[in-house]
Scaffold this motif. Structure first.
Motif, PDB file in Angstrom:
ATOM      1  N   VAL A  12      -2.971   1.467  -5.273  1.00 32.08           N
ATOM      2  CA  VAL A  12      -2.476   1.947  -6.567  1.00 32.08           C
ATOM      3  C   VAL A  12      -1.287   2.861  -6.314  1.00 32.08           C
ATOM      4  CG1 VAL A  12      -3.027   3.291  -8.630  1.00 32.08           C
ATOM      5  CG2 VAL A  12      -4.757   1.797  -7.618  1.00 32.08           C
ATOM      6  N   LYS A  13      -0.242   2.694  -7.076  1.00 32.69           N
ATOM      7  CA  LYS A  13       0.919   3.565  -6.928  1.00 32.69           C
ATOM      8  C   LYS A  13       0.828   4.694  -7.941  1.00 32.69           C
ATOM      9  CE  LYS A  13       5.865   3.616  -6.109  1.00 32.69           C
ATOM     10  NZ  LYS A  13       7.055   2.792  -5.835  1.00 32.69           N
ATOM     11  N   PHE A  14       0.532   5.882  -7.451  1.00 30.34           N
ATOM     12  CA  PHE A  14       0.443   7.069  -8.295  1.00 30.34           C
ATOM     13  C   PHE A  14       1.803   7.769  -8.306  1.00 30.34           C
ATOM     14  CE2 PHE A  14      -3.956   6.320  -7.117  1.00 30.34           C
ATOM     15  CZ  PHE A  14      -4.640   6.574  -8.297  1.00 30.34           C
ATOM     16  N   LEU A  59      -4.709  13.706  -8.686  1.00 27.89           N
ATOM     17  CA  LEU A  59      -4.029  12.462  -8.310  1.00 27.89           C
ATOM     18  C   LEU A  59      -3.709  12.427  -6.820  1.00 27.89           C
ATOM     19  CD1 LEU A  59      -1.616  11.831 -11.326  1.00 27.89           C
ATOM     20  CD2 LEU A  59      -3.953  11.026 -10.957  1.00 27.89           C
ATOM     21  N   ASP A  60      -3.459  13.606  -6.237  1.00 25.47           N
ATOM     22  CA  ASP A  60      -3.257  13.656  -4.783  1.00 25.47           C
ATOM     23  C   ASP A  60      -4.501  13.132  -4.068  1.00 25.47           C
ATOM     24  OD1 ASP A  60      -0.672  14.693  -4.825  1.00 25.47           O
ATOM     25  OD2 ASP A  60      -1.379  16.771  -4.910  1.00 25.47           O
ATOM     26  N   LYS A  82       0.852  -1.183   0.000  1.00 26.96           N
ATOM     27  CA  LYS A  82       0.000   0.000   0.000  1.00 26.96           C
ATOM     28  C   LYS A  82       0.894   1.242   0.000  1.00 26.96           C
ATOM     29  CE  LYS A  82      -3.967  -2.160   2.225  1.00 26.96           C
ATOM     30  NZ  LYS A  82      -4.991  -2.064   3.299  1.00 26.96           N
ATOM     31  N   PHE A  83       0.356   2.324  -0.509  1.00 27.48           N
ATOM     32  CA  PHE A  83       1.157   3.529  -0.718  1.00 27.48           C
ATOM     33  C   PHE A  83       0.448   4.739  -0.139  1.00 27.48           C
ATOM     34  CE2 PHE A  83       1.551   0.489  -4.165  1.00 27.48           C
ATOM     35  CZ  PHE A  83       2.913   0.219  -4.172  1.00 27.48           C
ATOM     36  N   VAL A  84       1.243   5.750   0.149  1.00 26.73           N
ATOM     37  CA  VAL A  84       0.725   6.997   0.691  1.00 26.73           C
ATOM     38  C   VAL A  84       1.146   8.141  -0.223  1.00 26.73           C
ATOM     39  CG1 VAL A  84       0.738   8.597   2.637  1.00 26.73           C
ATOM     40  CG2 VAL A  84       0.846   6.127   3.055  1.00 26.73           C
ATOM     41  N   GLY A  85       0.179   8.859  -0.755  1.00 32.42           N
ATOM     42  CA  GLY A  85       0.478  10.022  -1.574  1.00 32.42           C
ATOM     43  C   GLY A  85       0.983   9.678  -2.964  1.00 32.42           C
ATOM     44  N   VAL A 124       0.149   4.238 -11.897  1.00 29.29           N
ATOM     45  CA  VAL A 124      -0.337   5.339 -12.726  1.00 29.29           C
ATOM     46  C   VAL A 124       0.724   6.439 -12.715  1.00 29.29           C
ATOM     47  CG1 VAL A 124      -2.137   7.079 -13.055  1.00 29.29           C
ATOM     48  CG2 VAL A 124      -2.745   4.806 -12.195  1.00 29.29           C
ATOM     49  N   VAL A 125       1.244   6.785 -13.896  1.00 32.12           N
ATOM     50  CA  VAL A 125       2.311   7.784 -14.004  1.00 32.12           C
ATOM     51  C   VAL A 125       1.795   8.995 -14.766  1.00 32.12           C
ATOM     52  CG1 VAL A 125       4.662   8.267 -14.763  1.00 32.12           C
ATOM     53  CG2 VAL A 125       4.051   5.954 -14.006  1.00 32.12           C
TER      54      VAL A 125
END
Length: 236
Positions: free
Chosen positions: A157-159, A147-148, A102-105, A129-130
């Motif tokens: 999801v890794k933004f 995206l934020d 999991k990711f933050v920001g 997602v880039v």
């Protein structure tokens, strides 16, 4: 050995009808203000949540059926406690079924090498997602803000975002093709949206970007249904 087995049975979370009843008994006791209850009801709740500590055979008593007294006690209570219990069960089930990191920001990438690394080395279940942008290009700043917001709603999801110049591919991503959104999973390109704001309204928000990505099936389901919000609405 038998004492240890009994202890494990008393503390374990069970499945099936008997397990649900026993888990509910414990949750019921923990969620109530016992000091405000009459002594008789307080003792009944204690026996409901800790049947193994009664005077009779604990292993048999632990799996006993719900008594008429318990049933009447549960009927007396409003649905709030049951909803909180349901929310807790859903949360526990979700944690058991969640896979991958999991990711933050939103992650800022500073080079083409970092761009390639996040695509090739990320967990195979993770959607990446880039956003390729350039300062001063219309829509880039707004898309970064969107995206934020989405990053907080889709932690699996890794933004990422990267300046077109820093990516080393400024020729490919010239101003007319920005902002660009690239979507990857397991190293495979799933979505390649150049000048993606042309698919959105002049003024767009995070929900618009979410709907756009979902129209291509690129975002996973959100983490957990908002049971707490439903409970508040019901109370109102």
């Amino acid at each position: 050995m038998s004492d240890r087995l009994t202890e494990l049975e008393e503390t374990a979370t069970h499945t099936g009808p008997k397990g649900v009843i026993n888990d509910w008994r414990r949750f019921k006791l923990a969620s109530m203000d016992l000091e405000s209850l009459p002594p008789a009801k307080r003792e009944l709740l204690r026996q409901m949540s800790s049947p193994g500590k009664a005077k009779d055979d604990s292993r048999v008593n632990f799996n006993r059926k719900m008594s008429v007294q318990e049933y009447e006690l549960l009927k007396e209570e409003d649905e709030g406690c049951l909803k909180r219990y349901r929310k807790q069960c859903m949360q526990e089930m979700h944690e058991k079924l969640s896979f991958g990191p999991k990711f933050v920001g939103v992650h800022d990438l500073d080079s083409g090498e970092a761009f390639l690394e996040v695509i090739e080395k990320e967990h195979h279940t993770t959607v990446v997602v880039v956003h390729i942008y350039k300062v001063g290009i219309k829509g880039c700043e707004a898309l970064n803000s969107c995206l934020d917001c989405l990053a907080s709603e889709y932690p699996t999801v890794k933004f990422c975002r990267i300046d077109a110049v820093a990516s080393g591919a400024a020729e490919r991503f010239s101003d007319e093709y920005l902002p660009a959104l690239l979507v990857y999973k397991a190293g495979e390109l799933l979505g390649n949206f150049l000048a993606c704001t042309q698919h959105l309204n002049e003024e767009f928000f995070a929900t618009d970007v979410e709907v756009f990505l979902n129209s291509y099936g690129l975002l996973p389901e959100k983490e957990l249904p908002q049971v707490e919000n439903e409970e508040e609405n019901d109370i109102e």
